[in-house]
Design an enzyme around this catalytic site. Structure first.
Site: not given
Length: 372
Positions: A42, A47, A213
């Site tokens: 997180e 994003t 990622d």
């Protein structure tokens, strides 16, 4: 090519020089710049990938938006359930009988969907039909208007709650509409945990940029080592706002201290010796809000700045990360850390930051293949 590269500024001459060197190199068409995104769970890695899609001009197609609707609605329901569960844990009562009655309706539906509320925002999706969602839309609006529910939200550092909870709760009626189409900002704020290694390809000044990622939770990190070979640069993301939060996996561990330890471990790996480490100290927006009422000194005893000063707090955190760099005396090509303060949900901010970062990436690429 990124649109932001066309701006006229002091870095233009350096960018032009890099362009020339790349164009003159016969190897340039055959090489791939491998960029590895690392960081704890997180921290904003996924994003950042979404922002690259926007900056690159690719954006989000209809299929991606349709899939995001499910994730966003699930995020809304998960946030609602997390707060309701925390109210019971913290012995917080509803202000109104109406809100209490509506909470029963919401829990009745969500609890049947098999999602464990102790997980974070998107470990599992809560799948409901449009009809079921419409049936509890007004219930969620009623809950969000209740002062008891809100008071629990304000104590979110005492339990696990996604960053975008308030954002989606404020948009409950819109998100629950049958014809809802998410905006870019809605998609940027959505959260689905990365559980595999995902690769994305972008073009950066005629060079293929492979961005990798990987999941940030502890249980996902064993997969990282398979990505370590032939890395040109690392972008390490840390959430500034994590300084007063606990890990999902271990309620006794401070999230930021875990991230600092992870950063030190990454810097010590032999694969990354002499590599450029781009440090994104992310979620500046949440940090600036939080530090005004949550003293960073309560969690880091060596903090000597003003208790509620965002700028002093950010500089303190930056120094904590820079101090993790291992001693490399006598090595002219030692590891370099390039820190940046970022807000991954702010496209303008990421566009500006990546304009600076892309020069670091390309210079690392040129050095790697002895083109400079």
């Amino acid at each position: 090519m990124f649109a932001c590269c066309r701006d006229s500024d002091p870095s233009k001459a350096r960018n032009d020089a890099i362009d020339k060197q790349i164009n003159e190199s016969k190897k340039s068409e055959d090489k791939i710049v491998k960029l590895l995104l690392l960081g704890s769970g997180e921290s904003g890695k996924s994003t950042f990938i979404k922002q690259l899609k926007i900056i690159q001009g690719e954006g989000f197609d209809k299929g991606y938006r349709d899939e995001s609707v499910k994730i966003i609605r699930s995020n809304l329901l998960q946030a609602t359930k997390s707060i309701l569960s925390a109210m019971a844990m913290l012995y917080i009562d509803f202000e109104t009988k109406e809100a209490k009655a509506e909470s029963a309706k919401v829990l009745s539906l969500i609890s049947n969907e098999g999602c464990d509320h102790t997980n974070t925002a998107s470990d599992e999706l809560i799948n409901v039909t449009p009809e079921q969602l419409a049936a509890i839309s007004r219930s969620i609006v009623t809950l969000w208007a209740d002062e008891g529910f809100k008071s629990c939200y304000k104590r979110s550092k005492e339990f696990q709650l996604m960053d975008s909870a308030k954002y989606y709760l404020d948009k409950t009626e819109e998100v629950c509409k049958p014809n809802y189409v998410p905006t870019d900002q809605d998609i940027l704020r959505s959260r689905k945990r990365t559980t595999s290694i995902v690769e994305y390809m972008f073009e950066l000044k005629r060079v293929q940029l492979k961005v990798i990622d990987v999941g940030g939770q502890r249980r996902e990190r064993k997969k990282w080592i398979s990505c370590f070979d032939n890395v040109t640069c690392i972008i390490f993301l840390s959430a500034l706002s994590d300084y007063d939060l606990k890990l999902v996996e271990n309620q006794n561990t401070n999230r930021m201290k875990e991230s600092l330890d992870l950063f030190a471990t990454i810097l010590a790996y032999p694969w990354f010796k002499k590599k450029s480490i781009i440090l994104f100290l992310n979620k500046t927006d949440l940090f600036d809000q939080k530090i005004r009422y949550s003293n960073i000194g309560d969690y880091f005893e060596d903090y000597t700045g003003q208790p509620n000063d965002p700028e002093e707090g950010k500089e303190f955190v930056k120094l904590k990360y820079e101090e993790r760099k291992p001693a490399q005396q006598g090595e002219p090509d030692a590891t370099h850390i390039f820190p940046h303060f970022t807000c991954a949900t702010d496209t303008d901010n990421i566009t500006k930051v990546f304009k600076d970062v892309q020069e670091i990436i390309l210079r690392s690429y040129l050095n790697e293949f002895n083109l400079v």
